[in-house]
Design a protein around this motif. Structure first.
Motif, PDB file in Angstrom:
ATOM      1  N   MET A  94       0.855  -1.181   0.000  1.00 24.46           N
ATOM      2  CA  MET A  94       0.000   0.000   0.000  1.00 24.46           C
ATOM      3  C   MET A  94       0.894   1.234   0.000  1.00 24.46           C
ATOM      4  O   MET A  94       1.854   1.318   0.764  1.00 24.46           O
ATOM      5  CB  MET A  94      -0.871  -0.030   1.263  1.00 24.46           C
ATOM      6  N   THR A  95       0.626   2.179  -0.896  1.00 23.68           N
ATOM      7  CA  THR A  95       1.513   3.348  -1.017  1.00 23.68           C
ATOM      8  C   THR A  95       1.042   4.547  -0.187  1.00 23.68           C
ATOM      9  O   THR A  95       1.857   5.359   0.217  1.00 23.68           O
ATOM     10  CB  THR A  95       1.642   3.765  -2.490  1.00 23.68           C
ATOM     11  N   ASN A  96      -0.276   4.675   0.061  1.00 22.43           N
ATOM     12  CA  ASN A  96      -0.733   5.790   0.922  1.00 22.43           C
ATOM     13  C   ASN A  96      -0.842   5.285   2.359  1.00 22.43           C
ATOM     14  O   ASN A  96      -1.906   4.876   2.830  1.00 22.43           O
ATOM     15  CB  ASN A  96      -2.048   6.387   0.430  1.00 22.43           C
ATOM     16  N   GLU A  97       0.341   5.327   3.031  1.00 19.04           N
ATOM     17  CA  GLU A  97       0.428   4.769   4.386  1.00 19.04           C
ATOM     18  C   GLU A  97      -0.412   5.549   5.399  1.00 19.04           C
ATOM     19  O   GLU A  97      -0.732   5.040   6.469  1.00 19.04           O
ATOM     20  CB  GLU A  97       1.903   4.737   4.832  1.00 19.04           C
ATOM     21  N   ASP A  98      -0.745   6.798   5.078  1.00 20.10           N
ATOM     22  CA  ASP A  98      -1.558   7.600   5.999  1.00 20.10           C
ATOM     23  C   ASP A  98      -3.042   7.438   5.693  1.00 20.10           C
ATOM     24  O   ASP A  98      -3.866   8.309   6.031  1.00 20.10           O
ATOM     25  CB  ASP A  98      -1.164   9.087   5.906  1.00 20.10           C
ATOM     26  N   TRP A  99      -3.396   6.317   5.066  1.00 21.37           N
ATOM     27  CA  TRP A  99      -4.777   6.082   4.659  1.00 21.37           C
ATOM     28  C   TRP A  99      -5.709   6.111   5.861  1.00 21.37           C
ATOM     29  O   TRP A  99      -5.391   5.645   6.954  1.00 21.37           O
ATOM     30  CB  TRP A  99      -4.888   4.725   3.963  1.00 21.37           C
ATOM     31  N   LYS A 100      -6.892   6.680   5.651  1.00 21.27           N
ATOM     32  CA  LYS A 100      -7.944   6.675   6.672  1.00 21.27           C
ATOM     33  C   LYS A 100      -9.263   6.404   5.971  1.00 21.27           C
ATOM     34  O   LYS A 100      -9.384   6.554   4.749  1.00 21.27           O
ATOM     35  CB  LYS A 100      -7.981   8.002   7.425  1.00 21.27           C
ATOM     36  N   GLU A 101     -10.222   5.968   6.750  1.00 23.46           N
ATOM     37  CA  GLU A 101     -11.519   5.623   6.180  1.00 23.46           C
ATOM     38  C   GLU A 101     -12.079   6.803   5.399  1.00 23.46           C
ATOM     39  O   GLU A 101     -12.092   7.933   5.872  1.00 23.46           O
ATOM     40  CB  GLU A 101     -12.485   5.217   7.290  1.00 23.46           C
ATOM     41  N   GLY A 102     -12.526   6.531   4.184  1.00 23.31           N
ATOM     42  CA  GLY A 102     -13.043   7.584   3.312  1.00 23.31           C
ATOM     43  C   GLY A 102     -12.071   7.934   2.207  1.00 23.31           C
ATOM     44  O   GLY A 102     -12.440   8.618   1.240  1.00 23.31           O
ATOM     45  N   ASP A 103     -10.794   7.466   2.343  1.00 25.79           N
ATOM     46  CA  ASP A 103      -9.790   7.716   1.310  1.00 25.79           C
ATOM     47  C   ASP A 103      -9.795   6.578   0.290  1.00 25.79           C
ATOM     48  O   ASP A 103     -10.210   5.448   0.577  1.00 25.79           O
ATOM     49  CB  ASP A 103      -8.388   7.802   1.915  1.00 25.79           C
ATOM     50  N   ASP A 104      -9.313   6.894  -0.916  1.00 24.39           N
ATOM     51  CA  ASP A 104      -9.058   5.831  -1.890  1.00 24.39           C
ATOM     52  C   ASP A 104      -7.906   4.969  -1.388  1.00 24.39           C
ATOM     53  O   ASP A 104      -7.046   5.434  -0.631  1.00 24.39           O
ATOM     54  CB  ASP A 104      -8.682   6.423  -3.253  1.00 24.39           C
ATOM     55  N   VAL A 105      -7.867   3.711  -1.827  1.00 22.36           N
ATOM     56  CA  VAL A 105      -6.761   2.803  -1.477  1.00 22.36           C
ATOM     57  C   VAL A 105      -5.837   2.717  -2.682  1.00 22.36           C
ATOM     58  O   VAL A 105      -6.276   2.379  -3.789  1.00 22.36           O
ATOM     59  CB  VAL A 105      -7.283   1.402  -1.108  1.00 22.36           C
ATOM     60  N   GLU A 106      -4.562   3.033  -2.471  1.00 26.76           N
ATOM     61  CA  GLU A 106      -3.586   2.997  -3.558  1.00 26.76           C
ATOM     62  C   GLU A 106      -2.551   1.906  -3.276  1.00 26.76           C
ATOM     63  O   GLU A 106      -1.923   1.894  -2.208  1.00 26.76           O
ATOM     64  CB  GLU A 106      -2.900   4.361  -3.703  1.00 26.76           C
ATOM     65  N   VAL A 107      -2.406   1.009  -4.238  1.00 22.78           N
ATOM     66  CA  VAL A 107      -1.529  -0.159  -4.074  1.00 22.78           C
ATOM     67  C   VAL A 107      -0.547  -0.219  -5.235  1.00 22.78           C
ATOM     68  O   VAL A 107      -0.898   0.058  -6.379  1.00 22.78           O
ATOM     69  CB  VAL A 107      -2.357  -1.456  -4.017  1.00 22.78           C
ATOM     70  N   GLU A 108       0.683  -0.606  -4.908  1.00 24.68           N
ATOM     71  CA  GLU A 108       1.719  -0.786  -5.929  1.00 24.68           C
ATOM     72  C   GLU A 108       2.026  -2.271  -6.043  1.00 24.68           C
ATOM     73  O   GLU A 108       2.301  -2.937  -5.040  1.00 24.68           O
ATOM     74  CB  GLU A 108       2.977  -0.014  -5.521  1.00 24.68           C
ATOM     75  N   MET A 109       1.969  -2.808  -7.259  1.00 22.97           N
ATOM     76  CA  MET A 109       2.262  -4.226  -7.498  1.00 22.97           C
ATOM     77  C   MET A 109       3.403  -4.348  -8.498  1.00 22.97           C
ATOM     78  O   MET A 109       3.391  -3.688  -9.541  1.00 22.97           O
ATOM     79  CB  MET A 109       1.021  -4.939  -8.048  1.00 22.97           C
ATOM     80  N   SER A 110       4.380  -5.181  -8.167  1.00 27.29           N
ATOM     81  CA  SER A 110       5.488  -5.424  -9.097  1.00 27.29           C
ATOM     82  C   SER A 110       5.806  -6.916  -9.110  1.00 27.29           C
ATOM     83  O   SER A 110       5.641  -7.610  -8.104  1.00 27.29           O
ATOM     84  CB  SER A 110       6.725  -4.613  -8.703  1.00 27.29           C
ATOM     85  N   TYR A 111       6.247  -7.387 -10.250  1.00 25.98           N
ATOM     86  CA  TYR A 111       6.593  -8.801 -10.384  1.00 25.98           C
ATOM     87  C   TYR A 111       7.434  -8.990 -11.641  1.00 25.98           C
ATOM     88  O   TYR A 111       7.579  -8.061 -12.458  1.00 25.98           O
ATOM     89  CB  TYR A 111       5.335  -9.676 -10.457  1.00 25.98           C
ATOM     90  N   GLU A 112       7.978 -10.187 -11.768  1.00 27.28           N
ATOM     91  CA  GLU A 112       8.669 -10.578 -12.988  1.00 27.28           C
ATOM     92  C   GLU A 112       7.822 -11.639 -13.678  1.00 27.28           C
ATOM     93  O   GLU A 112       7.448 -12.635 -13.056  1.00 27.28           O
ATOM     94  CB  GLU A 112      10.059 -11.137 -12.680  1.00 27.28           C
TER      95      GLU A 112
END
Length: 443
Positions: A94-112
């Motif tokens: 999760m990239t927005n570590e200061d997330w609180k209820e009501g915020d969008d959730v932003e996730v970073e995914m990486s792989y090979e």
């Protein structure tokens, strides 16, 4: 749900996944509605608890589950639509570590991503199968070896001194503090010197004795001896030597054959011939398999996931280090760096591993439950008396199951490829086959 590509270099992939607050709220509401009919709360009939109260009471708990399910769903949809197969578990954070209820959730995914494997014409592969017949000389040699293991003993010339490996037939009485103890006496007991079947230090003191000689042997019972009253105690065994015998190979005849479960010598020779040819067949298959892998390695060339290469090179380096340092049993040792040689070998193994996996998948090859059960049973025999515990351990250990399944699957793929290749049989001597096997070990 938004999925945005941030990296696409070679096999490396990166994506930003955004789960809007509204989507998350809808997911939470959906999960609460599913649970609502079974919820009981004081003041309300079962299934009639208002949604607002459910959200207040269980919303936070359901939020995490809903978030995880939504992200997992987005990842699965991505892999299904893109056709990508991750080489290892994707790195998701999760990239927005200061997330609180009501915020969008932003996730970073990486792989090979696993590479695309090219189609191969397996019918163009040419292999040589070495064939060795069990000749009479080989069977006689194996018989002589069996005779050595089924050795008998014959009396030495009168007055001869017992040597290590000889059998001493004796009467003995063991005493502790001058008193004979239970189980410490025997008559006409045949003891092979050097067999370590008696208390440490006992057999060594009988080296050099002669028939009709009497000798006192003084030893101390080990501190961990099974009999509590004898632990650590000094004992004196009064020994009367009756015979000193030297080892001789058993005579090769029908009587010896019955000792090995055969009806007679002729039947034993047939059994030996079959066993030898099974051994030759196994060795021949190993040589042909190496030839097949060499051929496949030359036929393909594709990008490999760096993470798989690094992991494989590290494992090879670690294994070889332990082979060179057998005294170190654990992993308390300096960090082991993979060399260029290790990386070259890792490249071959990873490439062939991916290729064989692809060939097996396309051929719809599978390891059956019966094959796995047989493999587990075969390995369980290495732990006499603990077969059941080993079987249960494997059943509960997914990693162990995978380690046992992998070589079975690989052999099935190899057999599948061999069936389509051009195989020429070449009859050779067992020495030639042995040299071919030794050449594999040198590579």
């Amino acid at each position: 749900m938004q999925v945005k590509e941030t990296l696409n270099e070679g096999l490396k992939r990166g994506y930003n996944i955004t789960l809007t607050a509204a989507e998350l709220e809808a997911k939470v509401t959906e999960k609460l509605k599913e649970a609502q009919p079974d919820v009981e709360m004081k003041g309300f009939r079962k299934g009639k608890v208002p949604m607002a109260l459910l959200k207040k009471q269980f919303g936070q708990r359901v939020m995490g589950e809903a978030m995880q399910e939504a992200i997992d769903g987005a990842m699965n949809d991505h892999f299904e639509s893109s056709g990508d197969r991750p080489a290892m578990q994707p790195d998701v954070k999760m990239t927005n570590e200061d997330w609180k209820e009501g915020d969008d959730v932003e996730v970073e995914m990486s792989y090979e991503a696993l590479p695309a494997i090219p189609e191969l014409d397996l019918s163009g592969i040419e292999l040589e199968k070495l064939v060795v017949k069990a000749d009479d000389a080989s069977i006689e040699e194996a018989l002589a070896s069996l005779a050595e293991t089924a050795q008998d003993f014959k009396a030495r010339k009168k007055g001869s001194k017992a040597k290590d490996g000889d059998q001493v037939v004796m009467d003995f009485v063991g005493k502790v503090d001058g008193e004979a103890f239970e189980g410490g006496s025997a008559e006409d007991y045949p003891l092979v010197l050097g067999s370590n079947s008696f208390i440490p230090g006992f057999e060594e003191q009988l080296v050099g004795v002669k028939a009709e000689e009497e000798k006192d042997v003084t030893v101390s019972f080990p501190d961990d001896y099974q009999a509590e009253h004898l632990k650590g105690k000094e004992a004196v065994f009064a020994c009367t030597i009756k015979e000193v015998k030297e080892p001789v190979a058993a005579e090769i005849n029908d009587e010896m054959a019955t000792k090995f479960g055969a009806e007679d010598l002729a039947a034993l020779k047939v059994q030996i011939g079959e066993r030898l040819e099974a051994e030759y067949l196994g060795a021949s298959r190993a040589v042909m398999k190496r030839g097949l892998l060499d051929a496949l390695d030359k036929m393909v060339d594709f990008d490999l996931p760096p993470s798989l290469l690094e992991a494989e090179a590290g494992q090879i380096a670690h294994q070889l280090w332990h082979e060179d340092n057998p005294e170190v049993e654990g992993h308390d040792h300096p960090e082991i760096e993979a060399t260029d040689e290790h990386k070259t070998l890792a490249t071959r193994r990873v490439r062939l591993g991916l290729l064989l996996a692809e060939l097996g998948q396309k051929a719809e090859l599978e390891v059956t439950d019966a094959e796995m059960t047989q493999a587990i049973m075969n390995q369980a025999r290495q732990y006499p008396g603990q077969e059941r515990q080993f079987f249960e351990f494997v059943q509960q250990n997914q990693q162990m199951q995978q380690q046992m399944r992998a070589p079975i699957f690989e052999d099935k793929v190899v057999d599948h490829v061999v069936e389509q290749a051009k195989v020429t049989e070449k009859e050779v001597s067992k020495d030639d086959l042995q040299k071919a096997v030794e050449a594999l070990e040198d590579e």
